[in-house]
Each structure stands twice: as structure tokens, then as C-alpha cells.
Design a protein around this motif. Structure first.
Motif, short mmCIF file in Angstrom:
data_model
loop_
_atom_site.label_atom_id
_atom_site.label_comp_id
_atom_site.label_asym_id
_atom_site.label_seq_id
_atom_site.Cartn_x
_atom_site.Cartn_y
_atom_site.Cartn_z
N GLU A 80 -31.58 31.34 28.31
CA GLU A 80 -33.02 31.45 27.88
C GLU A 80 -33.43 31.92 29.49
O GLU A 80 -34.63 32.73 29.32
N ASP A 82 -32.76 35.42 30.18
CA ASP A 82 -32.95 36.45 29.25
C ASP A 82 -34.25 36.74 29.17
O ASP A 82 -34.99 37.73 28.90
N VAL A 83 -34.18 35.41 28.29
CA VAL A 83 -36.00 35.49 27.13
C VAL A 83 -36.46 35.84 27.72
O VAL A 83 -37.65 36.58 27.72
N LYS A 87 -39.39 38.70 27.59
CA LYS A 87 -40.24 38.63 27.04
C LYS A 87 -41.28 38.74 28.47
O LYS A 87 -42.61 39.25 27.72
N TRP A 96 -40.40 34.59 20.83
CA TRP A 96 -38.85 34.53 20.28
C TRP A 96 -38.03 33.11 21.31
O TRP A 96 -38.76 32.84 21.85
N ALA A 98 -36.06 30.76 22.80
CA ALA A 98 -35.47 30.57 24.09
C ALA A 98 -34.03 30.57 24.32
O ALA A 98 -33.19 31.10 25.14
N GLU A 100 -32.19 32.20 21.58
CA GLU A 100 -31.46 33.09 20.69
C GLU A 100 -31.62 34.12 21.73
O GLU A 100 -31.99 34.71 22.39
N LEU A 102 -30.54 37.95 22.53
CA LEU A 102 -31.13 38.43 23.16
C LEU A 102 -31.17 39.82 21.85
O LEU A 102 -29.69 40.10 21.75
#
Length: 143
Positions: A80, A82-83, A87, A96, A98, A100, A102
Motif C-alpha cells: 500500500e 509503494d502504491v 501514484k 491502481w 491499493a 495490488e 506494482l
């Protein structure tokens, strides 16, 4: 997790606490750990015995479940984070999911970005006149 994998996990646990592993125990552990994968269960068993807070406790399937779920929560939190950063930097689209991971390209760009940030932090820290509790550089009074 199937019974063979559960028996293998119990064999790892037995290496620490000398427990007797039988078919009934392997079947019970397989049922309790259904849906989990052997590597994460093995990691949880080893972590239990390495942790000073739990290493003297007899390992139960409840300990393994708690540890695996804790490790998974931490992994989801990392994904989360990293996402969110990817973003913000425009490496992935704003919608994208949260949790999943990258895509490989975005993960590589994020890794390179973080390495650049760390290098810049080191460069800035090296320019500080204070290091190790001592004043360094041109601001230091001559003695």
C-alpha cells in the motif's frame, strides 16, 4: 496447505522442540493452515523461535496463524505504501488498486527513485557541520 506440507512444517518445528509428529497432528495442522503456503508457514515457525518474546513458548498452530497473518499484514502495508508513492510520483495510474503489487517497471522506477533520495540524504548529511556530536568543517573554532 496439504497434509504433506503440514507434516514438513511440523518436522521443522520438531527440530526446535523435539515434538512427536504423527498423521493426526499433520492432518489437524493442514486443516487449520488451509489456504496458506508452506514457505510462509515455515518462516513463521522460524520467526517464532527467533523472537525473544516467544522462543520459550511451545509452538502451537495458533502461534503460526498469528505470525503468518502478522507478516501478511506488514507485506500488505508495504504494498500500500509503494502504491501511494508510485501514484504520487506518476509511475502508475491514479486508480491502481491499493493492495495490488506494482508492475515490474513501476517497481523498478520506485526503487531507483528511493535510491536517489537516499543518496541525496547522504550528500546533505555529509555537508552538516555536526557529526558524532562534534563540530566539523570551517565553522569549527581553532584550538
Amino acid at each position: 496447505m496439504n497434509r504433506t506440507e503440514a507434516a514438513k512444517a511440523l518436522a521443522v518445528a520438531s527440530g526446535f522442540d523435539r515434538r512427536q509428529v504423527d498423521e493426526l497432528t499433520a492432518t489437524a495442522w493442514a486443516a487449520a493452515l488451509d489456504g496458506y503456503h508452506y514457505p510462509e508457514v515455515e518462516a513463521a515457525i522460524i520467526a517464532h523461535h527467533r523472537d525473544p518474546a516467544t522462543r520459550h513458548e511451545y509452538l502451537t498452530v495458533a502461534h503460526v496463524l498469528d505470525r503468518v497473518e502478522s507478516i501478511n499484514r506488514a507485506r500488505f502495508a508495504d504494498v500500500e505504501a509503494d502504491v501511494r508513492v508510485a501514484k504520487a510520483l506518476g509511475f502508475i495510474r491514479r486508480d491502481w488498486p491499493a493492495r495490488e503489487p506494482l508492475p515490474v517497471e513501476a517497481a523498478g522506477r520506485l526503487s531507483a527513485h528511493r535510491a536517489g533520495v537516499r543518496a541525496e540524504e547522504k550528500r546533505i548529511e555529509a555537508s552538516y557541520p555536526w557529526r558524532d556530536g562534534e563540530l566539523h568543517g570551517p565553522l569549527r573554532a581553532e584550538q
